[in-house]
Design a protein around this motif. Structure first.
Motif, PDB file in Angstrom:
ATOM      1  N   LEU A  51       0.834  -1.202   0.000  1.00 38.57           N
ATOM      2  CA  LEU A  51       0.000   0.000   0.000  1.00 38.57           C
ATOM      3  C   LEU A  51       0.866   1.249   0.000  1.00 38.57           C
ATOM      4  O   LEU A  51       2.060   1.205   0.284  1.00 38.57           O
ATOM      5  CB  LEU A  51      -0.889   0.010   1.244  1.00 38.57           C
ATOM      6  N   GLY A  52       0.214   2.365  -0.306  1.00 37.96           N
ATOM      7  CA  GLY A  52       0.927   3.627  -0.361  1.00 37.96           C
ATOM      8  C   GLY A  52       1.611   3.965   0.953  1.00 37.96           C
ATOM      9  O   GLY A  52       2.715   4.497   0.972  1.00 37.96           O
ATOM     10  N   LYS A  53       0.956   3.614   2.052  1.00 31.92           N
ATOM     11  CA  LYS A  53       1.547   3.978   3.342  1.00 31.92           C
ATOM     12  C   LYS A  53       2.840   3.221   3.573  1.00 31.92           C
ATOM     13  O   LYS A  53       3.775   3.750   4.177  1.00 31.92           O
ATOM     14  CB  LYS A  53       0.551   3.739   4.468  1.00 31.92           C
ATOM     15  N   TYR A  54       2.905   1.985   3.060  1.00 31.44           N
ATOM     16  CA  TYR A  54       4.148   1.228   3.225  1.00 31.44           C
ATOM     17  C   TYR A  54       5.253   1.818   2.353  1.00 31.44           C
ATOM     18  O   TYR A  54       6.405   1.888   2.760  1.00 31.44           O
ATOM     19  CB  TYR A  54       3.944  -0.249   2.884  1.00 31.44           C
ATOM     20  N   ARG A  55       4.866   2.241   1.155  1.00 30.89           N
ATOM     21  CA  ARG A  55       5.873   2.858   0.283  1.00 30.89           C
ATOM     22  C   ARG A  55       6.409   4.130   0.920  1.00 30.89           C
ATOM     23  O   ARG A  55       7.603   4.415   0.856  1.00 30.89           O
ATOM     24  CB  ARG A  55       5.267   3.138  -1.090  1.00 30.89           C
ATOM     25  N   ASP A  56       5.511   4.870   1.579  1.00 25.19           N
ATOM     26  CA  ASP A  56       5.966   6.088   2.244  1.00 25.19           C
ATOM     27  C   ASP A  56       6.879   5.758   3.413  1.00 25.19           C
ATOM     28  O   ASP A  56       7.850   6.461   3.687  1.00 25.19           O
ATOM     29  CB  ASP A  56       4.755   6.903   2.726  1.00 25.19           C
ATOM     30  N   GLU A  57       6.543   4.676   4.136  1.00 29.07           N
ATOM     31  CA  GLU A  57       7.424   4.273   5.240  1.00 29.07           C
ATOM     32  C   GLU A  57       8.817   3.965   4.720  1.00 29.07           C
ATOM     33  O   GLU A  57       9.827   4.387   5.295  1.00 29.07           O
ATOM     34  CB  GLU A  57       6.850   3.023   5.936  1.00 29.07           C
ATOM     35  N   LEU A  58       8.856   3.233   3.610  1.00 30.86           N
ATOM     36  CA  LEU A  58      10.161   2.883   3.042  1.00 30.86           C
ATOM     37  C   LEU A  58      10.891   4.127   2.548  1.00 30.86           C
ATOM     38  O   LEU A  58      12.119   4.222   2.663  1.00 30.86           O
ATOM     39  CB  LEU A  58       9.972   1.881   1.904  1.00 30.86           C
ATOM     40  N   ALA A  59      10.120   5.088   2.051  1.00 26.20           N
ATOM     41  CA  ALA A  59      10.752   6.333   1.589  1.00 26.20           C
ATOM     42  C   ALA A  59      11.391   7.057   2.769  1.00 26.20           C
ATOM     43  O   ALA A  59      12.531   7.526   2.692  1.00 26.20           O
ATOM     44  CB  ALA A  59       9.712   7.209   0.921  1.00 26.20           C
ATOM     45  N   ILE A  60      10.659   7.119   3.882  1.00 23.31           N
ATOM     46  CA  ILE A  60      11.210   7.801   5.062  1.00 23.31           C
ATOM     47  C   ILE A  60      12.435   7.052   5.573  1.00 23.31           C
ATOM     48  O   ILE A  60      13.443   7.652   5.941  1.00 23.31           O
ATOM     49  CB  ILE A  60      10.131   7.917   6.155  1.00 23.31           C
ATOM     50  N   LEU A  61      12.349   5.711   5.567  1.00 26.53           N
ATOM     51  CA  LEU A  61      13.494   4.915   6.014  1.00 26.53           C
ATOM     52  C   LEU A  61      14.706   5.173   5.122  1.00 26.53           C
ATOM     53  O   LEU A  61      15.832   5.244   5.604  1.00 26.53           O
ATOM     54  CB  LEU A  61      13.152   3.433   5.988  1.00 26.53           C
ATOM     55  N   ALA A  62      14.429   5.300   3.836  1.00 27.11           N
ATOM     56  CA  ALA A  62      15.539   5.539   2.911  1.00 27.11           C
ATOM     57  C   ALA A  62      16.224   6.859   3.255  1.00 27.11           C
ATOM     58  O   ALA A  62      17.438   6.982   3.152  1.00 27.11           O
ATOM     59  CB  ALA A  62      15.030   5.564   1.481  1.00 27.11           C
ATOM     60  N   TRP A  63      15.438   7.844   3.695  1.00 28.61           N
ATOM     61  CA  TRP A  63      16.009   9.133   4.076  1.00 28.61           C
ATOM     62  C   TRP A  63      16.904   9.016   5.306  1.00 28.61           C
ATOM     63  O   TRP A  63      17.733   9.879   5.548  1.00 28.61           O
ATOM     64  CB  TRP A  63      14.891  10.139   4.343  1.00 28.61           C
ATOM     65  N   CYS A  64      16.656   7.989   6.105  1.00 33.16           N
ATOM     66  CA  CYS A  64      17.477   7.821   7.309  1.00 33.16           C
ATOM     67  C   CYS A  64      18.889   7.371   6.949  1.00 33.16           C
ATOM     68  O   CYS A  64      19.771   7.366   7.811  1.00 33.16           O
ATOM     69  CB  CYS A  64      16.848   6.809   8.253  1.00 33.16           C
ATOM     70  N   ALA A  65      19.091   6.950   5.733  1.00 32.46           N
ATOM     71  CA  ALA A  65      20.420   6.586   5.239  1.00 32.46           C
ATOM     72  C   ALA A  65      21.061   5.468   6.054  1.00 32.46           C
ATOM     73  O   ALA A  65      22.209   5.556   6.473  1.00 32.46           O
ATOM     74  CB  ALA A  65      21.324   7.812   5.218  1.00 32.46           C
ATOM     75  N   ARG A  66      20.287   4.460   6.328  1.00 31.51           N
ATOM     76  CA  ARG A  66      20.827   3.279   6.997  1.00 31.51           C
ATOM     77  C   ARG A  66      20.473   2.067   6.141  1.00 31.51           C
ATOM     78  O   ARG A  66      19.427   2.078   5.473  1.00 31.51           O
ATOM     79  CB  ARG A  66      20.199   3.100   8.385  1.00 31.51           C
ATOM     80  N   PRO A  67      21.331   1.043   6.155  1.00 30.59           N
ATOM     81  CA  PRO A  67      20.954  -0.167   5.414  1.00 30.59           C
ATOM     82  C   PRO A  67      19.655  -0.735   5.988  1.00 30.59           C
ATOM     83  O   PRO A  67      19.469  -0.743   7.201  1.00 30.59           O
ATOM     84  CB  PRO A  67      22.115  -1.132   5.666  1.00 30.59           C
ATOM     85  N   VAL A  68      18.780  -1.156   5.107  1.00 30.13           N
ATOM     86  CA  VAL A  68      17.484  -1.690   5.536  1.00 30.13           C
ATOM     87  C   VAL A  68      17.343  -3.117   5.023  1.00 30.13           C
ATOM     88  O   VAL A  68      17.570  -3.383   3.848  1.00 30.13           O
ATOM     89  CB  VAL A  68      16.331  -0.824   4.994  1.00 30.13           C
ATOM     90  N   VAL A  69      17.017  -4.027   5.921  1.00 28.33           N
ATOM     91  CA  VAL A  69      16.700  -5.402   5.515  1.00 28.33           C
ATOM     92  C   VAL A  69      15.202  -5.605   5.698  1.00 28.33           C
ATOM     93  O   VAL A  69      14.726  -5.667   6.827  1.00 28.33           O
ATOM     94  CB  VAL A  69      17.467  -6.451   6.347  1.00 28.33           C
ATOM     95  N   PRO A  70      14.438  -5.664   4.617  1.00 27.47           N
ATOM     96  CA  PRO A  70      13.023  -5.966   4.781  1.00 27.47           C
ATOM     97  C   PRO A  70      12.845  -7.410   5.255  1.00 27.47           C
ATOM     98  O   PRO A  70      13.508  -8.308   4.740  1.00 27.47           O
ATOM     99  CB  PRO A  70      12.457  -5.782   3.369  1.00 27.47           C
ATOM    100  N   VAL A  71      12.005  -7.589   6.260  1.00 31.13           N
ATOM    101  CA  VAL A  71      11.762  -8.923   6.805  1.00 31.13           C
ATOM    102  C   VAL A  71      10.296  -9.255   6.558  1.00 31.13           C
ATOM    103  O   VAL A  71       9.415  -8.599   7.102  1.00 31.13           O
ATOM    104  CB  VAL A  71      12.056  -8.968   8.314  1.00 31.13           C
ATOM    105  N   LEU A  72      10.057 -10.234   5.714  1.00 32.80           N
ATOM    106  CA  LEU A  72       8.677 -10.603   5.396  1.00 32.80           C
ATOM    107  C   LEU A  72       8.159 -11.570   6.449  1.00 32.80           C
ATOM    108  O   LEU A  72       8.626 -12.697   6.559  1.00 32.80           O
ATOM    109  CB  LEU A  72       8.605 -11.243   4.010  1.00 32.80           C
ATOM    110  N   ASN A  73       7.225 -11.097   7.223  1.00 30.52           N
ATOM    111  CA  ASN A  73       6.648 -11.924   8.278  1.00 30.52           C
ATOM    112  C   ASN A  73       5.368 -12.582   7.746  1.00 30.52           C
ATOM    113  O   ASN A  73       4.814 -12.168   6.742  1.00 30.52           O
ATOM    114  CB  ASN A  73       6.336 -11.034   9.478  1.00 30.52           C
ATOM    115  N   PHE A  74       4.924 -13.605   8.444  1.00 27.35           N
ATOM    116  CA  PHE A  74       3.698 -14.336   8.082  1.00 27.35           C
ATOM    117  C   PHE A  74       3.789 -14.965   6.694  1.00 27.35           C
ATOM    118  O   PHE A  74       2.790 -15.080   5.997  1.00 27.35           O
ATOM    119  CB  PHE A  74       2.457 -13.441   8.160  1.00 27.35           C
TER     120      PHE A  74
END
Lengths: 750, 476
Positions: free
Chosen positions: B138-161
């Motif tokens: 959803l759009g809100k998740y894309r926005d979350e990822l966008a904000i995380l990207a701004w934090c400039a830290r490596p991100v490992v997405p963890v797919l739960n369930f």
């Protein structure tokens, strides 16, 4: 067991044995689940190092450790005492054996025990005595060696040592049967077995015992040799003297190294005859030396050396021994003693609840707008497989589409705010399974503020949640959504769990019931009832083809009646809607003329102001209202037909209704009954009928909406046109229908 | 100097921020990674976690990684809009926006949860972005990822369930994440603990964190070793139980049926209690508590298995063949040496047996024959019962091995989960059959002179090896 500790116990070994004792103790406890002692576990963690070290530290820190340690000491002591007693007994046995051996005379058989024999003392068969003293133990020693070499994994359980220690164990268990004692014994035996020290300890005890035997032997032998006079001799029946000479030389080799005397070859040969032997005094001394020397070298020394060797081996095995940390009693402690994680606690505390709440603006935008069709919007709906918007009886949706991201959200809010009309009801479709979060809450709050009436929150996708098999979860989710709805100002009863993809007739009816249908309160989202406009216009054309000249009032009334019947035929509710629309009386007695005029006025009122200024539409509106009233009334009840006023009266009513209001002067309006119902061509009759049909198509949308749509449809229509034949009617009606569609679509979009 | 500083830096534990939308299982992930059921609070409400909690992962007692559980991101769409307010010219980077947001008091009041999460990401060396894979992108998740990207830290997405294969949109997420240049995606179901899932998660982190490679390698190796040891310990518990049950013998006078029945009941009771104890030991070993299995429809009821061990139905349920019908009939689960009296044995045998019996523990066989001679019956569990015990315990161990510490549902034993075992009884159990001294269930009198039970230890170890092997083998 015990000797383990005696021979090179290290403090860590002792600690491990204690840990084993604790394990046995915990396993034997009722339930066998083990003890959870936080203090001891903390001590285990504090000591650091590897897991085993922590296990040992924990065991030592347990409250039971003291008693178990004492029990271990007792077991150790008992073992030591058992060995001491065993050694003493063996020494006594050795003394006895020595005495017995020295009592065997050459004449065969035992002589009179301790009694001094008649002659110059006793004659001893020297090789017989050697055999008696060394033979059995040497054989056992060989057996032990064979067992140690041939069966490396063996525990030496059958050995004398095992027997003695077993006896000690048994004794200890007789003395004390406390849980601690049993655990200590199991720990000690278990340790001996698992560490591999057991065989060496058993060996050590065996050798110690035999050493004791040899000491007893030696002492007794020396005493006997000191206080008695023995004559040594040897005999043989089948062997040659050379064999004995050889044997003597072999036996004497080792004692000779130690400087002990040994008989010479001549002495050996001479000793064969007892008579000669008695004469040889030096030989006597030499034979006694050989006897004692053999006992030391072949009996005592090997046992002593092997005892030392076993002790060393046992010590080494003990030192190498580590706890088996996968044993059930230890595995459970791993995480407690050597945690793989450590909680770091709360790093940043929670905020005070409610701090985040923004004051929800109660201000509603666009208050007082006219009511339009029901609007529907899907917010973050995962997937919608069915028809969108959902098909609900009689509902013509204003479709706001699917909203997922920021742009979509803004678009819908702007559309709702900019719209001229307020949706009769705003249906917000959300995913039941989704977690209602603050973002959703904020957005629903924004949606709520665009409308005055509470939106309907429709939660779809419950089926998927049900498939997950957690019906409790559905209940919880629903209540979470209700809470959210309440916070944003959506009525509690406006939250509906309805899976649109798995909708049934029943559930759709449920939804339809929730959509307001009462025009006076909230206009029904109608206008979506089945479209009969085409059929109605066809009917008009058909009638027009039959007309010979301008139709008379009964013909026009008949046409209106047929159009009304079209709209009435679908669903029982429409007759009522029709009567409401035209304010048709339900009581057919009394002043019919005023009732018809009332209906005519009502339609005129519904016309947009611009049309009211145009005489043709004023007349058409009044006529359609009046004829519609008649049609509706006759449709509703046969009684009405009987009570119908004369056409003149109806015409008068139309003329009265068509009089311009508010002082406007409009030319060319029907001034009397005749004029009102008669015309030169088809134009007026067709316009009235078409207007009637459009009114019926729009019924339920509210007067303001109807007025707006009619305005769009008719605003730039050429009022000078004349319809003189059926084909012209056909063309005109086609155009009108097109205009209607465009206007209606515009209204819906708005 | 520089090298020393680097050494000191690598000694610092790796700091990991666990972030994600609300109710995606961040706390569950931490629970499972830390094997700590008590960590934080887990529910399916939104915003269950409102504070930031940490846990350190230790290797040999030394912290190597610190994980921080953060409150869920809930309103990323508004937050992104809010962040944009801080932009003053085109040179302002996303990182600047985030930094300005964190400095701003007012913003923290409006987005308290988001502020906490973002602050942790900024303080961390890597962020784990937890995703409920059942949700669409959803759009809100894309926005979350966008904000995380701004934090400039490596991100490992963890797919739960992801274990919920009917609803998980794993492929869709992977595709979307790849478009956002997030390729090191881990699948990690916090409810169903996949043996290698955790390892893969650490490996993904390793690909992004070269400076912490050694640390993560040590962590992976340690966790593998621990798991193997855990499995081995579990196998030992089961082996111990099985040897106890196999060697358990109850004697009863053969000519008194009442006493035989009583003895039978006694034997059953002992074995049941022994199994119960093994279950408790296993739960204790895996750090699961009573609340994990005392749910209503769990195998254990009031200290007994809901499916009684000696119920033929249970055997059927767990797929254990009962062999001959006679054995499964009247005395289900029990084998009875019904031969009694010396007459059938012949005199020489009887004499030998009597000698053996008199000699005590020397010959278990002799003792048995002696008992028969004296008219005693021996009762012991039959092979089917032992097999059932084996199968059921292994199923339990397997269930426990696969159970995440975040699982809120009570433990359920699935009969289908039971490993398929050979029809034959494992060899160490056959050995145990003839060794009453090996069973702790037998009265102490029977074991008093048995001496050190070294051979029992060996049998338990052998059996544990076999079971360990079975448990390590992936399920068919």
């Amino acid at each position: 067991m015990t000797d383990v500790d005696g021979h090179g116990e290290t403090s860590s070994t002792r600690g491990r044995v204690l840990a084993e004792a604790v394990r046995a103790y915990e396993a034997a406890a009722p339930g066998g689940a083990g003890v959870d002692d936080r203090a001891a576990e903390a001590a285990g963690r504090a000591v650091g190092g590897d897991f085993e070290r922590r296990l040992v530290a924990r065991a030592a820190a347990l409250p039971a450790a003291g008693k178990l340690s004492q029990a271990l000491d007792r077991v150790t002591r008992a073992g030591k005492w058992a060995v001491v007693v065993g050694v003493v007994l063996m020494a006594v046995a050795g003394a006895g054996a020595a005495r017995g051996a020295m009592a065997v005379s050459v004449d065969g058989g035992a002589s009179g025990g301790g009694g001094i024999s008649g002659g110059g003392g006793q004659t001893v068969n020297v090789f017989w005595a050697l055999g008696a003293l060394l033979g059995v133990q040497t054989l056992l020693l060989l057996g032990w060696l064979v067992a140690m070499v041939g069966w490396p994994g063996g525990a030496g359980q059958g050995s004398l040592g095992a027997a003695v220690l077993g006896a000690g164990r048994w004794l200890a268990s007789r003395v004390d049967r406390s849980a601690e004692q049993l655990a200590a014994m199991e720990a000690v035996t278990g340790t001996l077995m698992r560490s591999g020290a057991g065989r060496w300890v058993f060996g050590l005890v065996s050798h110690a015992l035999w050493a004791g035997f040899n000491v007893g032997c030696l002492v007794m032998l020396l005493v006997l040799l000191s206080v008695r006079h023995y004559t040594f001799a040897w005999e043989t029946t089948i062997l040659s003297p050379e064999a004995y000479v050889q044997l003597t030389q072999w036996l004497a080799a080792l004692p000779g190294v130690l400087g002990l005397p040994a008989p010479t070859v001549e002495q050996v040969v001479a000793t064969q005859a007892v008579a000669e032997a008695e004469a040889l005094n030096e030989a006597r001394w030499a034979w006694a030396g050989l006897l004692a020397g053999s006992l030391v070298c072949y009996g005592l020394a090997p046992r002593a050396l092997l005892a030392v060797g076993c002790a060393l081996a046992a010590w080494r095995a003990q030192r190498r021994w580590r706890l088996d940390v996968t044993l059930p009693g230890y595995g459970r402690l791993r995480e407690r003693l050597m945690p793989t994680t450590r909680a770091l606690g709360v790093v940043e505390g929670a905020d005070v609840e409610g701090e985040t709440e923004e004051a929800l603006s109660q201000e509603r935008r666009g208050e007082g707008r006219p009511v339009g069709p029901a609007a529907i919007v899907a917010v973050e709906v995962r997937s919608h497989e069915g028809v969108w918007p959902p098909v609900v009886d009689d509902v013509q949706w204003r479709d706001l589409g699917f909203v997922d991201d920021r742009e979509g959200r803004r678009r819908v809010i702007e559309a709702l705010e900019a719209s001229e009309v307020e949706p009769a009801v705003l249906v917000v479709v959300c995913e039941l399974a989704a977690t209602p979060d603050r973002g959703t809450e904020r957005y629903l709050g924004e949606l709520r503020r665009t409308v005055t009436r509470s939106p309907l929150l429709l939660l779809t996708g419950g089926q998927a949640l049900r498939e997950r098999g957690d019906t409790e979860a559905i209940g919880r989710r629903l209540s979470q959504w209700r809470t959210l709805a309440e916070r944003v100002g959506i009525d509690g009863d406006a939250v509906l769990d309805l899976d649109l993809d798995h909708a049934t007739d029943a559930s759709l009816r449920q939804l339809a019931q929730r959509l307001p249908r009462d025009q006076d309160t909230t206009t029904p989202p109608a206008a979506g009832h089945t479209r009969h406009l085409e059929a109605a216009f066809d009917r008009i054309v058909t009638h027009a083809r039959q007309w010979q000249g301008p139709p008379d009032p009964p013909a026009r009334s008949k046409l209106h009646r047929e159009i009304a019947a079209l709209y009435r035929s679908d669903g029982g509710g429409d007759a009522k809607a029709l009567t409401k629309l035209l304010d048709v009386p339900t009581d057919f007695r009394g002043d019919w003329q005023s009732k018809v005029r009332n209906s005519a006025s009502r339609v005129v009122d519904m016309l947009p102001p611009s049309l009211r200024l145009r005489p043709r539409w004023l007349a058409a509106g009044a006529a359609s209202g009046a004829l519609g009233c008649v049609a509706a009334a006759t449709l509703l009840s046969p009684l009405a037909i009987a009570a119908l006023p004369t056409w003149t009266a109806i015409g008068a009513a139309i003329a009265a209704a068509a009089q311009p209001r508010g002082g406007h002067t409009v030319s060319d309006v029907p001034q009397d009954a005749d004029e009102a119902l008669h015309s030169d061509d088809y134009t007026e009759a067709v316009d009235a009928a078409a207007l009637f049909a459009m009114l019926l198509q729009l019924q339920g949308l509210g007067e303001a909406t109807i007025s707006r749509v009619l305005d769009r449809v008719l605003t730039d229509v050429d009022d000078t046109r004349r319809l003189t034949d059926a084909d012209a009617v056909r063309r005109w009606l086609d155009e009108l229908r097109h205009r209607f569609d465009v206007a209606f679509a515009e209204e819906v979009r708005a | 100097m520089n090298a020393a500083a680097r050494t000191a830096a690598s000694a610092e534990p790796l700091r990991v921020a666990v972030v994600g939308h609300t109710n995606t299982g961040k706390t569950s992930l931490l629970r499972t990674l830390t094997r700590d059921r008590a960590f934080g609070e887990v529910s399916d409400r939104p915003a269950t976690t409102r504070d930031v909690r940490g846990a350190a992962l230790l290797v040999q007692g030394q912290p190597v990684a610190e994980l921080y559980d953060t409150p869920g991101l809930e309103d990323s769409i508004s937050l992104l809009e809010h962040l944009e307010q801080f932009r003053d010219d085109h040179r302002t980077t996303g990182h600047d926006l985030v930094a300005r947001f964190l400095e701003h008091d007012d913003a923290r009041r409006r987005f308290p949860q988001e502020a906490k999460a973002i602050r942790q990401v900024m303080a961390a060396q890597v962020a784990l972005y937890v995703i409920d894979a059942r949700e669409p992108v959803l759009g809100k998740y894309r926005d979350e990822l966008a904000i995380l990207a701004w934090c400039a830290r490596p991100v490992v997405p963890v797919l739960n369930f992801v274990a919920d294969t009917a609803h998980a949109r794993t492929a869709e997420w992977r595709e979307q994440l790849a478009k956002l240049n997030l390729h090191a995606v881990a699948e990690f179901d916090t409810v169903v603990l996949d043996e290698s899932g955790e390892q893969r998660l650490f490996e993904k982190m390793r690909t992004l964190l070269d400076s912490h490679r050694a640390t993560l390698d040590a962590l992976i190796a340690d966790r593998q070793r621990l798991r193997d040891e855990l499995t081995r310990s579990a196998a030992m518990i089961v082996a111990d139980l099985l040897i106890d049950a196999a060697a358990c013998v109850v004697r009863a006078p053969a000519d008194e049926p009442g006493k035989v029945d009583a003895a039978m009941e006694q034997l059953k009771q002992r074995v049941r209690q022994r199994e119960q104890r093994a279950v408790e030991q296993l739960l204790d070993l895996f750090r699961f508590g009573q609340e994990d299995y005392l749910g209503h429809d769990l195998p254990l009821e009031n200290g007994e298995w809901g499916w009684d061990l000696f119920n033929p139905e249970t055997m059927k349920r767990f797929g254990v063949r009962t062999g001959g019908g006679a054995a499964a009939g009247a005395a289900a689960g029990l084998a009875i040496d019904a031969i009694s009296g010396g007459l059938t044995l012949g005199l020489p045998t009887a004499v030998g047996a009597a000698l053996g019996g008199l000699l005590g523990s020397g010959s278990a066989e002799g003792r048995r024959l002696f008992d028969r001679l004296r008219g005693y019956s021996e009762l012991r569990c039959n092979n089917a019962t032992l097999q059932l015990l084996t199968v059921r315990q292994l199923a339990l161990v397997r269930a426990l091995l696969q159970r995440g510490h975040a699982s809120p549902a009570p433990l359920r034993l699935d009969a289908d989960q039971a490993p398929v075992t050979a029809r034959r009884l494992p060899e160490p159990l056959q050995r145990a059959r003839a060794q009453p001294a090996w069973s702790h269930l037998n009265s102490p009198a029977a074991t008093a002179f048995a001496g050190p039970p070294r051979r029992r230890d060996a049998a338990v170890a052998d059996l544990a090896d076999q079971l360990h092997h079975t448990l390590r083998r992936p399920e068919a």
